[in-house]
Design a protein around this motif. Structure first.
Motif, mmCIF file in Angstrom:
data_model
loop_
_atom_site.group_PDB
_atom_site.id
_atom_site.type_symbol
_atom_site.label_atom_id
_atom_site.label_comp_id
_atom_site.label_asym_id
_atom_site.label_seq_id
_atom_site.Cartn_x
_atom_site.Cartn_y
_atom_site.Cartn_z
ATOM 1 N N LEU A 96 0.828 -1.201 0.000
ATOM 2 C CA LEU A 96 0.000 0.000 0.000
ATOM 3 C C LEU A 96 0.863 1.252 0.000
ATOM 4 O O LEU A 96 0.620 2.202 -0.728
ATOM 5 C CB LEU A 96 -0.873 0.034 1.260
ATOM 6 N N SER A 97 1.910 1.220 0.860
ATOM 7 C CA SER A 97 2.736 2.415 0.980
ATOM 8 C C SER A 97 3.505 2.661 -0.306
ATOM 9 O O SER A 97 3.725 3.783 -0.708
ATOM 10 C CB SER A 97 3.691 2.289 2.160
ATOM 11 N N PHE A 98 3.871 1.553 -0.979
ATOM 12 C CA PHE A 98 4.592 1.698 -2.232
ATOM 13 C C PHE A 98 3.683 2.379 -3.257
ATOM 14 O O PHE A 98 4.079 3.313 -3.937
ATOM 15 C CB PHE A 98 5.045 0.322 -2.735
ATOM 16 N N ALA A 99 2.419 1.906 -3.278
ATOM 17 C CA ALA A 99 1.453 2.506 -4.203
ATOM 18 C C ALA A 99 1.301 3.990 -3.882
ATOM 19 O O ALA A 99 1.283 4.830 -4.771
ATOM 20 C CB ALA A 99 0.105 1.800 -4.082
ATOM 21 N N SER A 109 7.246 22.035 -7.107
ATOM 22 C CA SER A 109 8.024 22.769 -6.108
ATOM 23 C C SER A 109 9.501 22.845 -6.490
ATOM 24 O O SER A 109 10.267 23.529 -5.850
ATOM 25 C CB SER A 109 7.912 22.078 -4.757
ATOM 26 N N GLY A 110 9.877 22.097 -7.506
ATOM 27 C CA GLY A 110 11.279 22.114 -7.899
ATOM 28 C C GLY A 110 12.081 21.036 -7.213
ATOM 29 O O GLY A 110 13.236 20.822 -7.523
ATOM 30 N N SER A 111 11.476 20.327 -6.261
ATOM 31 C CA SER A 111 12.188 19.249 -5.589
ATOM 32 C C SER A 111 11.896 17.950 -6.313
ATOM 33 O O SER A 111 10.797 17.737 -6.812
ATOM 34 C CB SER A 111 11.708 19.150 -4.138
ATOM 35 N N SER A 112 12.901 17.063 -6.352
ATOM 36 C CA SER A 112 12.692 15.813 -7.082
ATOM 37 C C SER A 112 12.223 14.700 -6.158
ATOM 38 O O SER A 112 11.926 13.609 -6.599
ATOM 39 C CB SER A 112 13.999 15.406 -7.758
ATOM 40 N N VAL A 113 12.138 14.961 -4.855
ATOM 41 C CA VAL A 113 11.776 13.912 -3.897
ATOM 42 C C VAL A 113 10.266 13.693 -3.909
ATOM 43 O O VAL A 113 9.496 14.643 -3.880
ATOM 44 C CB VAL A 113 12.225 14.305 -2.468
ATOM 45 N N LYS A 147 10.213 2.592 4.241
ATOM 46 C CA LYS A 147 11.281 1.741 3.685
ATOM 47 C C LYS A 147 11.416 1.862 2.170
ATOM 48 O O LYS A 147 12.499 1.686 1.620
ATOM 49 C CB LYS A 147 11.005 0.274 4.044
ATOM 50 N N GLU A 148 10.277 2.123 1.495
ATOM 51 C CA GLU A 148 10.320 2.193 0.021
ATOM 52 C C GLU A 148 10.920 3.509 -0.466
ATOM 53 O O GLU A 148 11.396 3.591 -1.589
ATOM 54 C CB GLU A 148 8.902 2.071 -0.557
ATOM 55 N N ASN A 149 10.834 4.544 0.358
ATOM 56 C CA ASN A 149 11.254 5.871 -0.116
ATOM 57 C C ASN A 149 12.721 6.156 0.233
ATOM 58 O O ASN A 149 13.032 7.053 1.019
ATOM 59 C CB ASN A 149 10.317 6.960 0.428
ATOM 60 N N THR A 150 13.619 5.394 -0.374
ATOM 61 C CA THR A 150 15.055 5.555 -0.083
ATOM 62 C C THR A 150 15.579 6.881 -0.629
ATOM 63 O O THR A 150 16.557 7.417 -0.126
ATOM 64 C CB THR A 150 15.873 4.394 -0.681
ATOM 65 N N GLU A 151 14.878 7.391 -1.618
ATOM 66 C CA GLU A 151 15.249 8.692 -2.187
ATOM 67 C C GLU A 151 15.081 9.790 -1.117
ATOM 68 O O GLU A 151 15.946 10.652 -0.946
ATOM 69 C CB GLU A 151 14.290 8.952 -3.349
#
Ligand code: GLN
Length: 257
Positions: A15-18, A28-32, A224-228
């Protein structure tokens, strides 16, 4: 039982990955990528001074300021959500919040569900007692004393391990545990040192034992999925450290003795 937990965790992660994949914040100019584009949604429990507490209707404190400084570096707007301490990790793991800052101690158990950023502060679990208490050191807690703790904190977990579930009273807020000590319902409270100092200053007749219980590291929790986002937060923390900004924020709230 273990299998059910594993299945639930898999579902949460899916779910969190989705959730993570569905929105970005290119505007906003941010890539995150964040839960809401352009916004860094922070989960906390705002009853943990000086890390997070209410000043009128505003949540302020060390964690709030560090998160704001990190969000600024990432080109994101900070939004703080107050919730039970126990809900912070679930909220981040299920993709409802991007980050959790709550004087949260790094533990191996918690790492199973979320990632921790680099540590930004040190905490110590201490013991608060009444000034006239016969508890003089941590060892005295082994004599069947009733210990008040905040639910699901490391203080709670360690006390149950060391002194037995039957001797530990769990409260949803640290302040409620301290009130139980004041009214004699418990003999001691185990809690982090900085909130402990605040509680002792605010209530007469209490003191902190000289012996420390456990020393810990505080860090931010991230999905955990958002390593960026994890990498971006660690980079921002490193910069804030190098710029002296981290020390500045901490010493604004914690006066060295
Ligand atoms: N440091 C403790 C923990 O992580 C308590 C944190 C808190 O109550 N906000 O469990």
């Amino acid at each position: 039982m273990k299998k059910t937990v594993a299945l639930i965790m898999t579902a949460i992660l899916a779910l969190s990955f989705a959730g993570c994949g569905s929105s970005g914040n290119a505007a906003s100019g941010s890539s995150v990528k964040t839960v809401t584009g352009g916004v860094l949604t922070m989960a906390t429990n705002a009853y943990f001074p000086p890390y997070e507490y209410y000043d009128a209707d505003q949540i302020v404190g060390i964690d709030a300021e560090i998160a704001k400084a990190v969000a600024d570096k990432l080109g994101l707007e900070l939004k703080i959500e107050d919730m039970e301490f126990d809900s912070i990790i679930t909220s981040v793991a299920s993709g409802k919040a991007d980050i959790g800052l709550a004087g949260m101690t790094v533990t191996e158990e918690r790492k199973k569900n979320i990632n921790f950023s680099d540590s930004y502060a040190t905490g110590v679990q201490v013991v608060i007692v009444k000034e006239d208490s016969d508890i003089k050191s941590v060892d005295d807690l082994y004599n069947g004393k009733k210990i008040g703790v905040q639910l699901a904190t490391t203080g709670d977990i360690y006390c149950i391990d060391d002194f037995g579930q039957e001797n530990v009273e769990e409260y949803s807020k640290g302040n409620d545990a301290v009130m139980a000590l004041v009214s004699g319902k418990v003999d001691a409270v185990v809690i982090d040192n900085e909130p402990a100092k605040n509680y002792v200053a605010a209530n007469e007749g209490l003191r902190i034992l000289d012996t420390e219980y456990v020393t810990e590291e505080y860090a931010a929790v991230i999905n955990k999925e958002n390593t960026e986002l994890l990498d971006a937060v660690n980079k921002a923390l490193q910069e804030l450290k190098a710029e002296g900004k981290l020390d500045e924020i901490i010493s604004k709230y914690i006066k060295s003795e």
